[in-house]
Structure formats: C-alpha cells, structure tokens
Design a protein around this motif. Structure first.
Motif, mmCIF file in Angstrom:
data_model
loop_
_atom_site.group_PDB
_atom_site.id
_atom_site.type_symbol
_atom_site.label_atom_id
_atom_site.label_comp_id
_atom_site.label_asym_id
_atom_site.label_seq_id
_atom_site.Cartn_x
_atom_site.Cartn_y
_atom_site.Cartn_z
ATOM 1 N N THR A 71 4.151 52.403 -42.816
ATOM 2 C CA THR A 71 5.192 52.489 -43.851
ATOM 3 C C THR A 71 6.517 51.977 -43.307
ATOM 4 N N GLN A 110 4.412 54.653 -51.112
ATOM 5 C CA GLN A 110 3.368 55.659 -50.916
ATOM 6 C C GLN A 110 3.541 56.822 -51.898
ATOM 7 N N ASP A 186 1.853 50.112 -50.386
ATOM 8 C CA ASP A 186 1.652 51.170 -49.390
ATOM 9 C C ASP A 186 0.610 52.165 -49.888
HETATM 10 MG MG LIG Z 1 2.707 55.661 -44.544
#
Ligand SMILES: [Mg+2]
Ligand SMILES: Nc1ncnc2c1ncn2[C@@H]1O[C@H](COP(=O)(O)OP(=O)(O)OP(=O)(O)O)[C@@H](O)[C@H]1O
Length: 385
Positions: A71, A110, A186
């Motif tokens: 990330t 995410q 993500d």
């Molecule tokens: Mg991550």
C-alpha cells in the motif's frame, strides 16, 4: 461497452506527456518508472530502495505478505505519500513532486474511500463530472461501469446500504469510469467470495486489455497474481525480491521467499557435498539429490521442488529416461484438493515434503507407508539459506 470505451478514449482529458526521446526516435522509456524509492516512518524503513518499471498496457501485480509495503508503494506512486528519496516518472516525465490530484491516475484504496453521502451512481459519476464531461453522456457510462462490476440497477442505492463486497466493486467502477491511463488497485477483490472474484478477475482483465490501460494491482493472493498479471513483483520487507512473468516467478523464483510465497511446495535443508561445473550433489535428511547451481562444497542451502513436479517413482514420466532425483519417503497424509490431491510425507525440522497427484490416481497410495518418488534434476531449485 467497448463503443463507449473507444469514445471515451477520444475525449479523455488525461495527462499524456510526450516520452523523452533518448533512443534516436524510439520511445523505449517505461510508462511508469519508480527508481530508488525509499520511505521511512519513525526510523522504520517501510520502502527500501524500490525500483519498478512498468510498460504501457501492462498488468503488474505487487504480491507480498501483510505489512511488506504494498500500500505504501502505491501511495508513493499515486502521490498520496511522499518518499525520502527516489523518483517517480510517468511517460518520461518526472512527477515526483506533482500532487496526487494532478497525476490523473485511477486509484482504488484498500478501504474503498467512497463518498458516503452520495449514491452509488453519483460516486461513479464523480470523476466524470470533475472532468466536465458532456452531462448527457454520463448516465450511460455509469450504467456500463456498474454492469461491468455486476451491479446493474444499484445506481440509486446509498453507499451505507451496500455490503463490503458491493462497496468494493463501486470503488472499482468509480476508478475505471474516467478511463485513466494508469490505474492503481489495492486489493480490489479482497471482500468478494471466490466465485464472484473469479468472474471479476476475468471481466477486469478483458476490459483493461481492451482499453490498453496500465495497471498496478496489489494482492496477497498468489493465485490471483498468477492469473491476472503480465508481471509480478514479489515484495518482502519493503523490497522487491523478484520481478518477472508469472511462469518464471513460479518455476524459477529468484529467492527462497518468492519460492515459498507462491504456493505450498517441497523444501529441504541440504548441504552441498560436491560441485562439478554447475552440477551440484546435495545431502538431505532423506538421501542424496542433484541440482544445477553454483555453490561451494560445504554450503548450507535449501532445496525446493514444486509439488506437481514430483511423482511416484516408476510411473510414466519417470520412465521417460530423463535425469531424475529419487527418494524414499514416508507418506503420512493425503489431502483432497478437488481434481488434485496433495501427498504429505514425514519431514524433519523445518522441511516440508509435498507432492501433487491427480485424484484419479489416488488408489495407488496408502497413508502410513513408504513411497518412492522422483522428479527431474532440472526441476530442482537451490537457494542460499
Ligand atoms: Mg495494504
Ligand atoms: N503512517 C504510518 N505510520 C507508521 N507506520 C506505518 C504507516 N503506514 C504504514 N506503516 C507501516 O509500514 C509497513 C507497511 O505498511 P503497508 O500498509 O504498506 O503494508 P501492506 O503490504 O499494504 O500490508 P497489507 O497487506 O496488510 O495491506 C507496516 O509495517 C505498517 O505498519
């Protein structure tokens, strides 16, 4: 869908700087190029000198365990996080200092980061309005994007009324609606059930290929990475340990970590007892094996073999006259895997011994018995410990 995509490409307001010409008229520069990216947070090195080149139209996966920096790398690429050193280049232009909203990348976070006060359709339309698209064209683009993520008819729903997996798909639709040249995803399918996940993987791949979008896709699911990617970057502790096409990552991983991360496999501690050119003889706790590699005698190594390379000694592949390794192992468990079964053998310390066989052949095997197995010398991998 494809008609609209073609139209959209024509009216895209995406930044498309001209590549730097360093090769006498040839534009050989990668589309996205991260060079020497380092990021530290509170004395901890989160990204350690990471370099990554992505060609235009390629689908790249970042694959690695939780906390390895996936990330963070996406955030640096998208301009949402700074880096302590290194450069980000897009189509030949240094964009390291360009703020996120001017990079024109599509990003799926995410945690989705949807606008909770807007409807599903308004979320998907958000970027299109910001780009001042023809208002009359927006509803049909939104409808197509929602259909692509299997959410046709959900346009009027509130975000809070959606399940996690539905919200995740709205985030994908929103990112793709503006047809960015580069999209960063993500773990976009982490909340989906397996069946929907596989449908979405195929749909997304087809769409992205058809519009020649360049993609960086984060996942910690090795199967997903192997299915989706042109190239996979295996990350570990803030570094890229291997960066190659799926077949090479799987059959010729460059590090023990990459070998271990992409699937459950046989691995044995071993010691090099002889080196003749590039042919090694290695002692394991189960007997002697041979492999290609360059190590000095006396070196401690790990021997790795993919489970489907290993079969019962004396079967069809064993009879083919190839140079093979053979060991007698003690079969402890047979584990059902659908069309395949995994045979697990008694292993010492941190060794793991597993072979994969067709379920059709299962009657040949009896747990709690000795079994002679074999595999090709050329399928035997050796890693430094
Ligand atoms: Mg991550
Ligand atoms: N703002 C921050 N402050 C302190 N530590 C951070 C911060 N952001 C990330 N980290 C740390 O950096 C490391 C990498 O985090 P990152 O979110 O990039 O991992 P990841 O590979 O995406 O993991 P996951 O698969 O769990 O999403 C972790 O150890 C994390 O705790």
């Amino acid at each position: 869908m494809l008609d609209t995509v073609a139209k959209l490409q024509g009216v895209s307001s995406i930044m498309q700087p001209q590549p730097i010409d360093r090769a006498g008229g040839q534009t050989s520069e990668a589309f996205l190029k991260l060079e020497g990216i380092t990021r530290r947070i509170e004395q901890q090195t989160i990204l350690d000198d990471v370099s990554l080149s992505v060609e235009e139209g390629q689908f790249i996966s970042l694959l690695g365990p939780s906390g390895c920096g996936k990330t963070t790398l996406l955030r640096v690429a998208s301009g949402l996080a700074p880096c302590d050193s290194g450069t980000v280049r897009l189509a030949g232009m240094d964009i390291t200092g360009v703020p996120a909203h001017k990079r024109n990348m599509g990003v799926v976070f995410q945690n989705y980061a949807l606008f909770p006060h807007l409807s599903v359709a308004e979320n998907v339309a958000f970027g299109l309005k910001a780009q001042r698209r023809d208002r009359a064209a927006i509803p049909s683009i939104v409808a197509e994007c929602l259909a692509m993520v299997q959410l046709a008819g959900f346009g009027d729903r509130r975000i809070s009324s959606l399940s996690g997996g539905q919200q995740q798909r709205v985030a994908v639709a929103r990112a793709l609606a503006v047809r960015p040249k580069l999209v960063l995803l993500d773990e976009p399918f982490s909340a989906l059930d397996r069946q929907l996940r596989e449908v979405m993987q195929i749909e997304l791949r087809r769409l992205l290929r058809s519009v020649n979008m360049t993609v960086i896709f984060v996942t910690h699911d090795q199967d997903e990475a192997l299915v989706m990617s042109d190239r996979i970057a295996v990350m570990n502790r803030g570094r890229i340990e291997d960066y190659s096409d799926p077949a090479s990552i799987y059959s010729r991983p460059k590090s023990l970590f990459a070998f271990d991360f992409v699937g459950l496999s046989t691995r044995m501690a071993a010691r090099v007892v002889a080196a003749d050119g590039d042919m090694l003889t290695l002692d394991t706790k189960y007997g002697s094996v041979r492999a290609k590699g360059r190590f000095y005698p006396g070196t401690s190594v790990i021997v790795g073999v993919r489970p489907e390379s290993i079969g019962p000694a004396g079967d069809k592949s064993d009879a083919a006259g190839e140079d093979r390794n053979r060991l007698k192992l003690w079969l402890t468990d047979i584990v059902f895997q659908g069309s395949k079964r995994h045979l697990h053998f008694a292993a010492q310390e941190s060794d793991r011994l597993v072979a994969e066989v067709n379920s059709a052949a299962i009657n040949m095997f009896e747990p709690d018995s000795e079994l002679s197995v074999s595999w090709r010398v050329q399928d035997t991998l050796v890693f430094p410990t």
